[in-house]
Design an enzyme around this catalytic site. Structure first.
Site, PDB file in Angstrom:
ATOM      1  N   GLU A  86      -4.093  54.253  43.291  1.00  0.00           N
ATOM      2  CA  GLU A  86      -5.260  53.513  43.740  1.00  0.00           C
ATOM      3  C   GLU A  86      -5.904  52.717  42.605  1.00  0.00           C
ATOM      4  O   GLU A  86      -6.130  53.259  41.521  1.00  0.00           O
ATOM      5  CB  GLU A  86      -6.303  54.490  44.300  1.00  0.00           C
ATOM      6  CG  GLU A  86      -5.724  55.486  45.295  1.00  0.00           C
ATOM      7  CD  GLU A  86      -6.694  56.604  45.609  1.00  0.00           C
ATOM      8  OE1 GLU A  86      -7.924  56.338  45.656  1.00  0.00           O
ATOM      9  OE2 GLU A  86      -6.246  57.748  45.792  1.00  0.00           O
ATOM     10  N   HIS A 116      -7.222  52.468  48.286  1.00  0.00           N
ATOM     11  CA  HIS A 116      -6.612  53.811  48.323  1.00  0.00           C
ATOM     12  C   HIS A 116      -5.151  53.700  48.782  1.00  0.00           C
ATOM     13  O   HIS A 116      -4.777  54.197  49.851  1.00  0.00           O
ATOM     14  CB  HIS A 116      -7.432  54.675  49.277  1.00  0.00           C
ATOM     15  CG  HIS A 116      -7.236  56.141  49.176  1.00  0.00           C
ATOM     16  ND1 HIS A 116      -6.014  56.732  49.051  1.00  0.00           N
ATOM     17  CD2 HIS A 116      -8.147  57.150  49.192  1.00  0.00           C
ATOM     18  CE1 HIS A 116      -6.165  58.047  49.019  1.00  0.00           C
ATOM     19  NE2 HIS A 116      -7.460  58.323  49.103  1.00  0.00           N
TER      20      HIS A 116
END
Length: 281
Positions: A256, A155
């Site tokens: 991400e 992330h």
């Protein structure tokens, strides 16, 4: 010849300070295997870390590179983004070589994880820095007797200096799911410019992406992950986040490497790995 890197502390939590011979640096928490900082050789910080982040056992840090496993967002019965980012990971190795610095951390199932996700697993993350390149690899092995299915992501919060003119290049022609508007669409333009809330899952990424931010160019590539998530909360949701300062949303863009739309299916004894590579060009 390699030099071992010892565990230090950062904001009260156990951490590794990676320093490559060329001056590249990175800070990695054992809590969540969370990468907080990446400074390429001869350059500035490339990741966004909220100054209001909580550094506490069991709590997620806002910014850097959280490890999402074994569930992405609320797409399943587990807590949002899974449990890996809130667990203590074990140090496998950390050393500085003649050309780079590398750390490997490991997470195994335990009684608490099996209560919510009944699988035996071993996950590892490897962080390598050298020059102007950061490599992050997440791997998982099914160590149980039954198949397991999971979603995962790195992330990555990228720091922005010029939000108004920043853009992401390389998404043209890709289908995506827009989580903000709850609809499917296709990207037609090669340059994605930021304009309010953005929460998209791009499917079957085939080519490298490039973040354009003023004079800065950051190449983003991935292997093993088939999806790419692009997220910025926008003003309303960003300013409502308790762990982000007002206007902080203008200083970040998440790009991400992810496996979301098609979960990873692992038979007993099998392994999977996915990597994201960032290169300041």
């Amino acid at each position: 010849m390699s030099t071992p890197i010892t565990i230090t502390r950062h904001q009260g939590l156990e951490a590794l300070e990676l320093v490559a011979p060329d001056g590249a640096r990175a800070t990695l928490l054992l809590h969540g295997a969370h990468l907080l900082s990446w400074v390429p050789a001869g350059a500035d910080e490339q990741l966004y870390l909220s100054p209001k982040s909580a550094f506490a056992t069991g709590q997620a840090v806002r910014g850097g590179v959280p490890v999402i496993f074994p569930q992405f967002a609320a797409r399943g019965p587990l807590q949002r983004h899974g449990f890996a980012r809130g667990k203590p990971w074990q140090l496998v190795s950390a050393e500085a070589g003649k050309d780079d610095a590398l750390a490997v951390l490991r997470l195994n199932d335990d009684g608490a994880t099996r209560m919510v996700w009944p699988h035996e697993f071993e996950a590892e993350i490897s962080i390598r820095i050298a020059g102007r390149v950061l490599e992050m690899e997440l791997a998982c092995e099914n160590r149980g007797a039954t198949p397991m299915s999971f979603t995962a992501a790195l992330h990555t919060y990228l720091r922005l200096t010029q939000y108004i003119s920043a853009s992401l290049q390389g998404l043209s022609g890709l289908a995506f799911w827009d989580s903000a508007s709850d609809r499917a669409a296709t990207q037609h333009e090669d340059l994605l410019r930021l304009d309010g809330e953005m929460d998209r899952i791009y499917q079957d990424l085939k080519h490298d992406l490039t973040l354009r931010d003023g004079d800065r160019r950051l190449r983003i590539s991935q292997q093993g992950f088939s999806d790419a998530v692009v997220w910025n909360p926008g003003q309303a949701k960003g300013d409502a986040l308790a762990d982000m300062p007002e206007g902080g949303w203008k200083q970040m863009l998440c790009v991400e490497a992810a496996q979301v739309l098609r979960p990873i299916e692992l038979p007993p004894g099998e392994s999977w790995a996915g990597m994201q590579t960032l290169e300041l060009t």
